[in-house]
Design a protein around this motif. Sequence first.
Motif, PDB file in Angstrom:
ATOM      1  N   PHE A 244      -5.514   0.519  -0.180  1.00 47.21           N
ATOM      2  CA  PHE A 244      -6.175   1.758  -0.596  1.00 47.21           C
ATOM      3  C   PHE A 244      -5.413   3.003  -0.173  1.00 47.21           C
ATOM      4  O   PHE A 244      -5.577   4.057  -0.748  1.00 47.21           O
ATOM      5  CB  PHE A 244      -7.628   1.807  -0.101  1.00 47.21           C
ATOM      6  CG  PHE A 244      -7.789   1.670   1.388  1.00 47.21           C
ATOM      7  CD1 PHE A 244      -7.617   2.752   2.223  1.00 47.21           C
ATOM      8  CD2 PHE A 244      -8.132   0.441   1.950  1.00 47.21           C
ATOM      9  CE1 PHE A 244      -7.770   2.623   3.578  1.00 47.21           C
ATOM     10  CE2 PHE A 244      -8.290   0.301   3.318  1.00 47.21           C
ATOM     11  CZ  PHE A 244      -8.099   1.407   4.139  1.00 47.21           C
ATOM     12  N   SER A 245      -4.570   2.867   0.854  1.00 49.93           N
ATOM     13  CA  SER A 245      -3.869   4.057   1.325  1.00 49.93           C
ATOM     14  C   SER A 245      -2.493   4.215   0.688  1.00 49.93           C
ATOM     15  O   SER A 245      -1.805   5.195   0.953  1.00 49.93           O
ATOM     16  CB  SER A 245      -3.708   3.988   2.836  1.00 49.93           C
ATOM     17  OG  SER A 245      -2.874   2.903   3.182  1.00 49.93           O
ATOM     18  N   HIS A 246      -2.109   3.259  -0.179  1.00 54.38           N
ATOM     19  CA  HIS A 246      -0.709   3.244  -0.620  1.00 54.38           C
ATOM     20  C   HIS A 246      -0.317   4.485  -1.412  1.00 54.38           C
ATOM     21  O   HIS A 246       0.781   5.008  -1.268  1.00 54.38           O
ATOM     22  CB  HIS A 246      -0.436   1.987  -1.443  1.00 54.38           C
ATOM     23  CG  HIS A 246       1.012   1.794  -1.766  1.00 54.38           C
ATOM     24  ND1 HIS A 246       1.931   1.479  -0.803  1.00 54.38           N
ATOM     25  CD2 HIS A 246       1.706   1.916  -2.921  1.00 54.38           C
ATOM     26  CE1 HIS A 246       3.127   1.395  -1.362  1.00 54.38           C
ATOM     27  NE2 HIS A 246       3.020   1.648  -2.640  1.00 54.38           N
ATOM     28  N   HIS A 247      -1.196   4.974  -2.266  1.00 51.71           N
ATOM     29  CA  HIS A 247      -0.834   6.105  -3.128  1.00 51.71           C
ATOM     30  C   HIS A 247      -1.413   7.427  -2.636  1.00 51.71           C
ATOM     31  O   HIS A 247      -1.453   8.392  -3.374  1.00 51.71           O
ATOM     32  CB  HIS A 247      -1.309   5.844  -4.563  1.00 51.71           C
ATOM     33  CG  HIS A 247      -0.661   4.666  -5.211  1.00 51.71           C
ATOM     34  ND1 HIS A 247       0.670   4.627  -5.517  1.00 51.71           N
ATOM     35  CD2 HIS A 247      -1.159   3.468  -5.588  1.00 51.71           C
ATOM     36  CE1 HIS A 247       0.961   3.472  -6.065  1.00 51.71           C
ATOM     37  NE2 HIS A 247      -0.131   2.745  -6.114  1.00 51.71           N
ATOM     38  N   THR A 265      -2.687   8.743 -11.261  1.00 52.13           N
ATOM     39  CA  THR A 265      -3.598   7.868 -12.002  1.00 52.13           C
ATOM     40  C   THR A 265      -3.769   6.549 -11.272  1.00 52.13           C
ATOM     41  O   THR A 265      -4.880   6.034 -11.154  1.00 52.13           O
ATOM     42  CB  THR A 265      -3.044   7.580 -13.404  1.00 52.13           C
ATOM     43  OG1 THR A 265      -2.171   8.628 -13.763  1.00 52.13           O
ATOM     44  CG2 THR A 265      -4.125   7.449 -14.417  1.00 52.13           C
ATOM     45  N   LYS A 266      -2.636   6.004 -10.790  1.00 48.38           N
ATOM     46  CA  LYS A 266      -2.711   4.742 -10.067  1.00 48.38           C
ATOM     47  C   LYS A 266      -3.647   4.871  -8.876  1.00 48.38           C
ATOM     48  O   LYS A 266      -4.461   3.990  -8.611  1.00 48.38           O
ATOM     49  CB  LYS A 266      -1.313   4.354  -9.570  1.00 48.38           C
ATOM     50  CG  LYS A 266      -0.557   3.498 -10.546  1.00 48.38           C
ATOM     51  CD  LYS A 266       0.726   3.027  -9.888  1.00 48.38           C
ATOM     52  CE  LYS A 266       1.844   2.935 -10.888  1.00 48.38           C
ATOM     53  NZ  LYS A 266       3.162   3.055 -10.284  1.00 48.38           N
ATOM     54  N   GLN A 271      -8.778   3.589  -6.280  1.00 54.74           N
ATOM     55  CA  GLN A 271      -9.973   3.997  -5.546  1.00 54.74           C
ATOM     56  C   GLN A 271     -11.224   3.545  -6.298  1.00 54.74           C
ATOM     57  O   GLN A 271     -12.190   3.081  -5.687  1.00 54.74           O
ATOM     58  CB  GLN A 271     -10.002   5.518  -5.346  1.00 54.74           C
ATOM     59  CG  GLN A 271      -8.808   6.080  -4.580  1.00 54.74           C
ATOM     60  CD  GLN A 271      -8.625   5.453  -3.212  1.00 54.74           C
ATOM     61  OE1 GLN A 271      -9.578   5.012  -2.586  1.00 54.74           O
ATOM     62  NE2 GLN A 271      -7.397   5.391  -2.738  1.00 54.74           N
ATOM     63  N   ALA A 272     -11.186   3.666  -7.626  1.00 58.62           N
ATOM     64  CA  ALA A 272     -12.333   3.234  -8.430  1.00 58.62           C
ATOM     65  C   ALA A 272     -12.538   1.731  -8.265  1.00 58.62           C
ATOM     66  O   ALA A 272     -13.676   1.250  -8.149  1.00 58.62           O
ATOM     67  CB  ALA A 272     -12.110   3.590  -9.898  1.00 58.62           C
ATOM     68  N   LEU A 273     -11.425   0.996  -8.204  1.00 56.17           N
ATOM     69  CA  LEU A 273     -11.516  -0.452  -8.041  1.00 56.17           C
ATOM     70  C   LEU A 273     -12.143  -0.804  -6.695  1.00 56.17           C
ATOM     71  O   LEU A 273     -13.045  -1.642  -6.611  1.00 56.17           O
ATOM     72  CB  LEU A 273     -10.115  -1.061  -8.154  1.00 56.17           C
ATOM     73  CG  LEU A 273     -10.034  -2.566  -7.965  1.00 56.17           C
ATOM     74  CD1 LEU A 273     -10.808  -3.273  -9.056  1.00 56.17           C
ATOM     75  CD2 LEU A 273      -8.591  -3.039  -7.968  1.00 56.17           C
TER      76      LEU A 273
ATOM     77  N   ASP B 141       8.975  11.319  -2.026  1.00 56.99           N
ATOM     78  CA  ASP B 141       7.583  11.416  -1.589  1.00 56.99           C
ATOM     79  C   ASP B 141       7.276  12.862  -1.236  1.00 56.99           C
ATOM     80  O   ASP B 141       7.875  13.418  -0.326  1.00 56.99           O
ATOM     81  CB  ASP B 141       7.360  10.551  -0.338  1.00 56.99           C
ATOM     82  CG  ASP B 141       7.309   9.093  -0.699  1.00 56.99           C
ATOM     83  OD1 ASP B 141       7.104   8.797  -1.885  1.00 56.99           O
ATOM     84  OD2 ASP B 141       7.473   8.267   0.203  1.00 56.99           O
ATOM     85  N   ALA B 142       6.350  13.440  -1.943  1.00 59.69           N
ATOM     86  CA  ALA B 142       5.884  14.788  -1.666  1.00 59.69           C
ATOM     87  C   ALA B 142       7.013  15.803  -1.598  1.00 59.69           C
ATOM     88  O   ALA B 142       6.895  16.840  -0.978  1.00 59.69           O
ATOM     89  CB  ALA B 142       5.077  14.834  -0.372  1.00 59.69           C
TER      90      ALA B 142
END
Lengths: 293, 402
Positions: A244-247, A265-266, A271-273, B141-142
Amino acid sequence: MSQAEALAAPRVKAVWTLGLLRSELSTTFRRWRTLALLAVLTGVPILIGVAVKIETSDGSTIGGGGPDGGGPAFIAQITNNGLFLVFTSLAATLPFFLPMAVGVIAGDAVAGEANAGTLRYLLVAPAGRTRLLLTKYATTMTFCVVATLVVAVSALVTGAVLFPLGDVVTISGTRIGFAEGLWRAFLIALVVAASLIGIAALGLFVSTLTNSGIAAMATTVGLLITVQILDQIPQLHAVQPYFFSHHWLSFADLMREPVYWDDLTKNLQLQALYAAVFGSAAWARFTAKDITA
Amino acid sequence: MAPYESEDSQSQGTGRRKAVRYAVPVAVVGVAAATIGLVPALADSGDPDLPKVTAQELIEKIATSDTEQLSGTVKIHTDLGLPSLGGAAVGGFTGGGGGGEKGDGSSADPRTKLTELATGEHTLRVAADGPDRQKLSVLDDAAEYSVIHNGADVWAYDSASNEAYHAKDTRAAGDRAGKKTPEQLPATPKQLTDEILKASADTTSITVDGTAQVAGRDAYRLQIKPKQSGSTVGAITVSVDAKTGTPLKFTLTPASGGAAVVDAGFTSVDFGKPAASTFDFKPSKGTKVTEADELRTQDREKAVPQGADQLDGLNVIGEGWTSIAELKLPKEAGGMASGAASGELPADAQKFLSSLGDQVKGDFGTGTVYSTRLVNVLITQDGKAYAGAVTKDALVKAADAG
């Protein structure tokens, strides 16, 4: 109870739910624990802002100015534009402070009530377990938004006081006006809040598993730390996109011109998943559970 | 307790009903897994049907392509099989093999960024509007690293460190830096193809290998294979947009098989005119700007002890795919890399260096071969280096002959 529910008009139900949500919200936000968490979150941007101000007061650049100068994303731009303190603060708090706070609130949601012996009184009210759970989740999500906005607003005020404001240079090197920059900051705050949906659902599920509020909070925060560590191990790259923290840091893509949507979007899909999986798992557990406390 | 006991008769039924609830999260996981697994498979609608063309026609199509405006996202995946030591090792290898030049002084200097692109996976954005305006951005990244060419100015901006690099696009400067600043980068696939065709003739087979979908566009696949044996290059595939003739994807697979060494292609592309603001860059007050002129002076001072200047006597053996570059190394460098005792280097470092390569023996004496998946380098004890996209045996043979 099902007969009573069937008799009640939908409008009455809605009022019930709203009333339940309102009472949940006021209970949550009146707790000292919640206020203390929010105070810590307010402090982080102030701390970063003051530190940058002191470090650059003699005209030097941040962290020596090298490419590996360190510090959270965007920190090099703060001195030009106080608005960047918002992005830096969110980048600094998103990996740990924010999810930890959410983990505390979510973990406490059901298990805390069970611990205090108030859960069965809540269930006496004709709200139903599903609706109680939804209310708890809505409360947690409200906290996500409030916590993120607290960081953002505190950062904006600190940035405005300590540094100049003006046109924003995006990380692609193009310029956008200050109003557009503010709008992007707001969008980023929303995306950051949405990034916490996953851990909130996970925390709520953990919370339905135990009757000890502390155990639920510790498990949720422990999971958070574990996942963050696993996300750093290169050998696990095959499963990392599903953490969950990857993106999480993809919110920075909103500062590109044009915006790079792929990772954003990913992140939102992921998160929705998590919300769907752990939300339904929490529902399955909570509606089938014997409430003894 | 009483209420629970009275439910005993129903408990089996409720137990089952409770278990059924857990099917919901399981089903959600299943649907998600199926979606993740199936959607790419379904989206891959197979190779498009396009009229047949010969290799010659396709090459002409590329040559006459007049794409001047485009913008898109490019993914580059490079897997040279280098020992993963980060930028330092890569810099060293390219320095020895290709005579690359390194300069530090500003993190926004395009040359420091190039070595980074040599390994791993990167996402790039390109935009071009005619010959005067191009932009290339490396998405980190960022943070983002952009090189912007707009009329007379070439800017490079590193958002992570908030540093900029500025050069004037006069022709004199262009000659020197031209290959390295991305002025010509959007056209690079094209140049690459041209280069390959020029060197080909009887050493290479060029065929049209069907069609493919690249970035949602129909494309022909041009396959280029070496005819000579001893090359480490397996095949090069260039996917060419069927409508515009713009190369969209470049893949280099090694002869040893496995994943591609270089895989660069558009993931999305738009042949419309990019917004004019894309190419506007003005450093803000706090941005540290390095002018190219200053940097060049600094470079000259710094570059003396290292780099290509000392590598004299470059000699190319053979031709086509199996050509091997022969160079004489400066004494210390040669001794160091071939594992010969040299007083200045600690024993551990010696061991480390030789552990990176394989020891080989031949008529030329002994030496060390450093291999990657594409390029092999042989450094002999008497301070000569042989490098090429060829097998180890070919290097040893070249060294024996030399």
